[in-house]
Structures are given as structure tokens and as C-alpha cells.
Design a protein around this motif. Structure first.
Motif, PDB file in Angstrom:
ATOM      1  N   ARG A  38       0.807  -1.223   0.000  1.00 30.74           N
ATOM      2  CA  ARG A  38       0.000   0.000   0.000  1.00 30.74           C
ATOM      3  C   ARG A  38       0.840   1.273   0.000  1.00 30.74           C
ATOM      4  NH1 ARG A  38      -4.359   0.128   4.433  1.00 30.74           N
ATOM      5  NH2 ARG A  38      -4.760   2.012   3.269  1.00 30.74           N
ATOM      6  N   ARG A  39       2.141   1.128   0.081  1.00 30.06           N
ATOM      7  CA  ARG A  39       2.994   2.320   0.144  1.00 30.06           C
ATOM      8  C   ARG A  39       2.919   3.098  -1.162  1.00 30.06           C
ATOM      9  NH1 ARG A  39       8.605   0.930   2.361  1.00 30.06           N
ATOM     10  NH2 ARG A  39       8.723   3.175   2.320  1.00 30.06           N
ATOM     11  N   SER A  40       2.998   4.389  -1.028  1.00 28.75           N
ATOM     12  CA  SER A  40       2.930   5.242  -2.214  1.00 28.75           C
ATOM     13  C   SER A  40       4.248   5.192  -2.978  1.00 28.75           C
ATOM     14  CB  SER A  40       2.638   6.688  -1.799  1.00 28.75           C
ATOM     15  OG  SER A  40       3.773   7.239  -1.133  1.00 28.75           O
ATOM     16  N   VAL A  41       4.179   5.583  -4.237  1.00 33.06           N
ATOM     17  CA  VAL A  41       5.381   5.649  -5.067  1.00 33.06           C
ATOM     18  C   VAL A  41       6.384   6.621  -4.439  1.00 33.06           C
ATOM     19  CG1 VAL A  41       6.266   6.319  -7.340  1.00 33.06           C
ATOM     20  CG2 VAL A  41       4.139   5.004  -7.170  1.00 33.06           C
ATOM     21  N   THR A  42       5.898   7.713  -3.888  1.00 36.68           N
ATOM     22  CA  THR A  42       6.770   8.702  -3.247  1.00 36.68           C
ATOM     23  C   THR A  42       7.510   8.078  -2.063  1.00 36.68           C
ATOM     24  OG1 THR A  42       5.275  10.476  -3.927  1.00 36.68           O
ATOM     25  CG2 THR A  42       6.824  10.974  -2.144  1.00 36.68           C
ATOM     26  N   ASP A  43       6.789   7.343  -1.212  1.00 32.34           N
ATOM     27  CA  ASP A  43       7.429   6.682  -0.068  1.00 32.34           C
ATOM     28  C   ASP A  43       8.453   5.647  -0.523  1.00 32.34           C
ATOM     29  OD1 ASP A  43       5.995   8.151   1.766  1.00 32.34           O
ATOM     30  OD2 ASP A  43       4.516   6.575   2.165  1.00 32.34           O
ATOM     31  N   LEU A  44       8.106   4.883  -1.548  1.00 37.75           N
ATOM     32  CA  LEU A  44       9.033   3.878  -2.070  1.00 37.75           C
ATOM     33  C   LEU A  44      10.291   4.542  -2.622  1.00 37.75           C
ATOM     34  CD1 LEU A  44       6.423   1.557  -3.811  1.00 37.75           C
ATOM     35  CD2 LEU A  44       7.841   0.948  -1.842  1.00 37.75           C
ATOM     36  N   ALA A  45      10.101   5.635  -3.334  1.00 38.41           N
ATOM     37  CA  ALA A  45      11.242   6.358  -3.906  1.00 38.41           C
ATOM     38  C   ALA A  45      12.177   6.858  -2.800  1.00 38.41           C
ATOM     39  CB  ALA A  45      10.749   7.525  -4.762  1.00 38.41           C
TER      40      ALA A  45
END
Length: 139
Positions: free
Chosen positions: A16-23
Motif C-alpha cells: 500500500r505504500r505510495s510511489v513517493t514513499d518507495l522512492a
């Protein structure tokens, strides 16, 4: 470790993590992560799912049912087992038994009923059932 492997590991722990958090976690740009996710979704990722909290999951009754089958009926048996809602996983195995089915339900009566249903399917020769007492870890 490649970007794709790092991304898969991160998504496996929390999809569920956002792309921003993953980045941020991977030290990459948002666009790079988005491109890799799109590639993985085309080639590797089949879907995203819900993982229940441990206390909710612990309330479920889970069993491992080993199943010996008539080899001539394997395809039909697989389809019959797929129809039983509590069968959450079916694996072919080597050894004395042919399949290992994992069943999960809210109570023992449901599990008992489904094991009876399994044993009555034409082509099932015998079963052996073990109750799963606890899950020590899951990846």
C-alpha cells in the motif's frame, strides 16, 4: 540488489505504500520507481492483496490436508478443490500424497465440513489432516 528486487521486497512487506514513499526508501526518483513498478506489473506482479492483522489471522482455524488421488483424475480433482472456499492454497507434492491443501475458516465446524467434502470427491483415495497451531512468520 537490483532496483526491481528492492522494489519487490518493499512491496511485499507493504504493497500500500505510495510511489513517493518507495522512492524515498530506495533513494530513487519518483519517476524511476513508477517506471519500474509499471514494468514489474506487466512482467512479474500478478496483483495486490490484503494481509490480515496477526490477531485477526490468529482467530482463523487453519489446517494442512494431505491428499492422495487417482492420477487419472488430477485435472478434474483440482477444479473440484478450487470450488471449496476454505481451500486457500493447493500444492502438488512428492511422496506418499499428491497434494497439500491449506484450508482456512472461521470455525472448526466449517473446516470439518470441508474436509468431509474433500474426502467424498470421486478420485480422492485418502487424506491426512493436521491443524496448524500457529504461524511463526510469513514473508
Amino acid at each position: 540488489m537490483t532496483i526491481n528486487k528492492q522494489l519487490l521486497k518493499a512491496l511485499t512487506s507493504n504493497s500500500r505504500r505510495s510511489v513517493t514513499d518507495l522512492a524515498k526508501q530506495l533513494g530513487l526518483s519518483r519517476i524511476t520507481v513508477k517506471q519500474h513498478m509499471e514494468q514489474l506489473e506487466r512482467q512479474v506482479i500478478d496483483g495486490y492483496t490484503v494481509r490480515l492483522k496477526e490477531d485477526v489471522e490468529a482467530k482463523k482455524i487453519k489446517t494442512l490436508v494431505l491428499i492422495a488421488v487417482d492420477q487419472k483424475m488430477i485435472k478434474r480433482l483440482t477444479e473440484q478443490l478450487r470450488k471449496i472456499e476454505s481451500v486457500v492454497e493447493l500444492a502438488s507434492i512428492s511422496g506418499e500424497y499428491d497434494y497439500a491443501a491449506t484450508l482456512s475458516a472461521d470455525n472448526t465446524a466449517s473446516i470439518d465440513n470441508d474436509i468431509d467434502t474433500i474426502s467424498q470427491i470421486e478420485g480422492i483415495q485418502r487424506t491426512m489432516t493436521s491443524v496448524i497451531l500457529s504461524t511463526k512468520f510469513r514473508r
